[in-house]
Design a protein around this motif. Sequence first.
Motif, PDB file in Angstrom:
ATOM      1  N   GLU A 129       0.843  -1.189   0.000  1.00 36.45           N
ATOM      2  CA  GLU A 129       0.000   0.000   0.000  1.00 36.45           C
ATOM      3  C   GLU A 129       0.882   1.245   0.000  1.00 36.45           C
ATOM      4  N   SER A 130       0.250   2.407  -0.144  1.00 37.25           N
ATOM      5  CA  SER A 130       1.006   3.650  -0.300  1.00 37.25           C
ATOM      6  C   SER A 130       1.949   3.920   0.868  1.00 37.25           C
ATOM      7  N   ASN A 131       1.543   3.560   2.071  1.00 34.09           N
ATOM      8  CA  ASN A 131       2.364   3.839   3.262  1.00 34.09           C
ATOM      9  C   ASN A 131       3.097   2.596   3.765  1.00 34.09           C
ATOM     10  N   ASP A 132       3.467   1.716   2.839  1.00 32.69           N
ATOM     11  CA  ASP A 132       4.233   0.519   3.178  1.00 32.69           C
ATOM     12  C   ASP A 132       5.653   0.614   2.638  1.00 32.69           C
ATOM     13  N   LEU A 133       6.551  -0.098   3.288  1.00 27.29           N
ATOM     14  CA  LEU A 133       7.846  -0.459   2.730  1.00 27.29           C
ATOM     15  C   LEU A 133       7.839  -1.960   2.483  1.00 27.29           C
ATOM     16  N   VAL A 134       8.530  -2.400   1.457  1.00 25.62           N
ATOM     17  CA  VAL A 134       8.611  -3.814   1.122  1.00 25.62           C
ATOM     18  C   VAL A 134       9.823  -4.426   1.812  1.00 25.62           C
ATOM     19  N   GLU A 135       9.634  -5.576   2.424  1.00 28.03           N
ATOM     20  CA  GLU A 135      10.744  -6.310   3.036  1.00 28.03           C
ATOM     21  C   GLU A 135      10.649  -7.769   2.630  1.00 28.03           C
ATOM     22  N   ILE A 136      11.788  -8.337   2.206  1.00 32.84           N
ATOM     23  CA  ILE A 136      11.842  -9.765   1.921  1.00 32.84           C
ATOM     24  C   ILE A 136      12.977 -10.386   2.723  1.00 32.84           C
ATOM     25  N   GLU A 137      12.765 -11.617   3.115  1.00 37.38           N
ATOM     26  CA  GLU A 137      13.799 -12.395   3.797  1.00 37.38           C
ATOM     27  C   GLU A 137      13.975 -13.713   3.056  1.00 37.38           C
ATOM     28  N   PHE A 138      15.208 -14.010   2.657  1.00 35.02           N
ATOM     29  CA  PHE A 138      15.489 -15.293   2.025  1.00 35.02           C
ATOM     30  C   PHE A 138      15.582 -16.345   3.128  1.00 35.02           C
ATOM     31  N   THR A 139      14.544 -17.152   3.258  1.00 32.29           N
ATOM     32  CA  THR A 139      14.518 -18.189   4.279  1.00 32.29           C
ATOM     33  C   THR A 139      15.205 -19.470   3.805  1.00 32.29           C
ATOM     34  N   GLU A 140      15.312 -19.650   2.477  1.00 34.79           N
ATOM     35  CA  GLU A 140      16.088 -20.743   1.889  1.00 34.79           C
ATOM     36  C   GLU A 140      16.784 -20.192   0.646  1.00 34.79           C
ATOM     37  N   PHE A 141      18.004 -20.653   0.405  1.00 31.89           N
ATOM     38  CA  PHE A 141      18.749 -20.167  -0.756  1.00 31.89           C
ATOM     39  C   PHE A 141      19.666 -21.288  -1.241  1.00 31.89           C
ATOM     40  N   ASN A 142      19.114 -22.134  -2.123  1.00 32.10           N
ATOM     41  CA  ASN A 142      19.869 -23.263  -2.663  1.00 32.10           C
ATOM     42  C   ASN A 142      20.335 -22.918  -4.076  1.00 32.10           C
ATOM     43  N   VAL A 143      21.286 -22.003  -4.160  1.00 34.61           N
ATOM     44  CA  VAL A 143      21.799 -21.501  -5.432  1.00 34.61           C
ATOM     45  C   VAL A 143      23.323 -21.546  -5.387  1.00 34.61           C
ATOM     46  N   ASP A 144      23.929 -22.118  -6.406  1.00 36.07           N
ATOM     47  CA  ASP A 144      25.384 -22.179  -6.502  1.00 36.07           C
ATOM     48  C   ASP A 144      25.896 -20.824  -6.994  1.00 36.07           C
ATOM     49  N   CYS A 145      26.410 -20.015  -6.095  1.00 35.41           N
ATOM     50  CA  CYS A 145      26.855 -18.672  -6.449  1.00 35.41           C
ATOM     51  C   CYS A 145      28.153 -18.669  -7.244  1.00 35.41           C
ATOM     52  N   ASP A 146      28.847 -19.784  -7.294  1.00 35.96           N
ATOM     53  CA  ASP A 146      30.072 -19.867  -8.090  1.00 35.96           C
ATOM     54  C   ASP A 146      29.782 -20.084  -9.568  1.00 35.96           C
ATOM     55  N   ASP A 147      28.541 -20.426  -9.893  1.00 37.63           N
ATOM     56  CA  ASP A 147      28.153 -20.643 -11.284  1.00 37.63           C
ATOM     57  C   ASP A 147      27.595 -19.336 -11.846  1.00 37.63           C
ATOM     58  N   PRO A 148      28.257 -18.717 -12.844  1.00 34.42           N
ATOM     59  CA  PRO A 148      27.788 -17.427 -13.378  1.00 34.42           C
ATOM     60  C   PRO A 148      26.427 -17.515 -14.048  1.00 34.42           C
ATOM     61  N   ALA A 149      25.941 -18.732 -14.299  1.00 35.26           N
ATOM     62  CA  ALA A 149      24.610 -18.876 -14.889  1.00 35.26           C
ATOM     63  C   ALA A 149      23.513 -18.553 -13.883  1.00 35.26           C
ATOM     64  N   ASN A 150      23.855 -18.552 -12.595  1.00 36.12           N
ATOM     65  CA  ASN A 150      22.871 -18.282 -11.545  1.00 36.12           C
ATOM     66  C   ASN A 150      22.980 -16.831 -11.078  1.00 36.12           C
ATOM     67  N   ILE A 151      21.900 -16.096 -11.163  1.00 31.48           N
ATOM     68  CA  ILE A 151      21.868 -14.703 -10.725  1.00 31.48           C
ATOM     69  C   ILE A 151      20.577 -14.455  -9.974  1.00 31.48           C
ATOM     70  N   VAL A 152      20.686 -13.843  -8.798  1.00 34.07           N
ATOM     71  CA  VAL A 152      19.522 -13.402  -8.026  1.00 34.07           C
ATOM     72  C   VAL A 152      19.820 -12.000  -7.530  1.00 34.07           C
ATOM     73  N   GLN A 153      18.948 -11.047  -7.865  1.00 35.91           N
ATOM     74  CA  GLN A 153      19.168  -9.660  -7.468  1.00 35.91           C
ATOM     75  C   GLN A 153      17.912  -9.055  -6.859  1.00 35.91           C
ATOM     76  N   PHE A 154      18.138  -8.153  -5.912  1.00 40.29           N
ATOM     77  CA  PHE A 154      17.082  -7.325  -5.339  1.00 40.29           C
ATOM     78  C   PHE A 154      17.256  -5.913  -5.871  1.00 40.29           C
ATOM     79  N   PHE A 155      16.161  -5.295  -6.325  1.00 40.06           N
ATOM     80  CA  PHE A 155      16.225  -3.919  -6.807  1.00 40.06           C
ATOM     81  C   PHE A 155      15.294  -3.049  -5.983  1.00 40.06           C
TER      82      PHE A 155
END
Length: 339
Positions: A90-116
């Motif tokens: 809503e207009s007077n909200d801020l958005v918050e997300i928490e990654f509760t699970e993250f099964n992503v191989d960050c060493d593999d450049p094919a995998n990308i996850v970004q927050f904007f």
Amino acid sequence: MSSKYSISFLALILTLFSCSKATDEKASHLKGDPINISMLRKRGDESVVDDFYSRQLVCRVDMIGLRGEYYFNSNPSDAVEVCATYLLGESNDLVEIEFTEFNVDCDDPANIVQFFDGWTMGVGQFPGDDDHPLPITERVVNVCDHRQRVYRSHQNGAMITFRLGQPNSSFRIAFRLIYNPEPCNVIAPEPVGAHTMRNFGYERNCSFSIIYPTDITIMEMSVGGQENDATRLRCYDGLDYVELMEGNSLNMDTMRSETSLCGQVGNIVRQRGDGNPLNPINQIVPGSPSCDARSVKMPLMCHNSVVRLVSSNQYENHVSFRFDQLSITRSACPPEDGV
């Protein structure tokens, strides 16, 4: 991943979306059609209890607006897909997300996850560079680089963009909405409604973005120090004003400014500070908004409409307005090639 790479991936998102051919309601805005934000936010599991539920995210484009738990599990067909999830409160909200699970191989450049921190859609981003408290390099956060669990926006809209190039990669997020006592930049959560923007005495720019053609009615306004009435909404020093803008993208740099308004509309509220009449020539002229002593009304007929409050720290500015979705659009809107 470097900031340069992060920005490049954001540019890829912009290019991808501007070239996409929409195939369903979730993606209709990518070809320039008005997006039904209220329906997207409220769609989902009919067994929602206490406004909380869980479901899988949809690739390529998805939107969530209900508090809950969301997850994505990749499969071989997702290997080259770039996916985007729009987060909206809503207009007077801020958005918050928490990654509760993250099964992503960050060493593999094919995998990308970004927050904007904000939205990108077609061309540009909201809020614009001049209106957001952070530079663009800090608004794009690569989750693999930072490894933090919780991310929070500065306004009621944010995004997650991701590409999981390996099968069986997955992540899960908790989506929350945090009350914001001093909202500044806002993406309209509904096609019809009312809103009040304030600068709370700060030197800052605040914008209300409506992703529809809309009819704007300013019901009450006190911006700057002059005490002129609604029929002579002069802007004296150019430091404090309300701007009505329209265009076919989120990029306010390419939008057309239809008018700038200063002074008082409706119930006059005296403000602190002294108005220094440096330039009294900016007046309402034929073809500008229709005005009377109580309100200012103006149609904005492009795919994106913006009410923008530009403020110095000399005055406690505020503007209250209604917005009503229009069924017609203008034939020529910047940029001419659409969203």
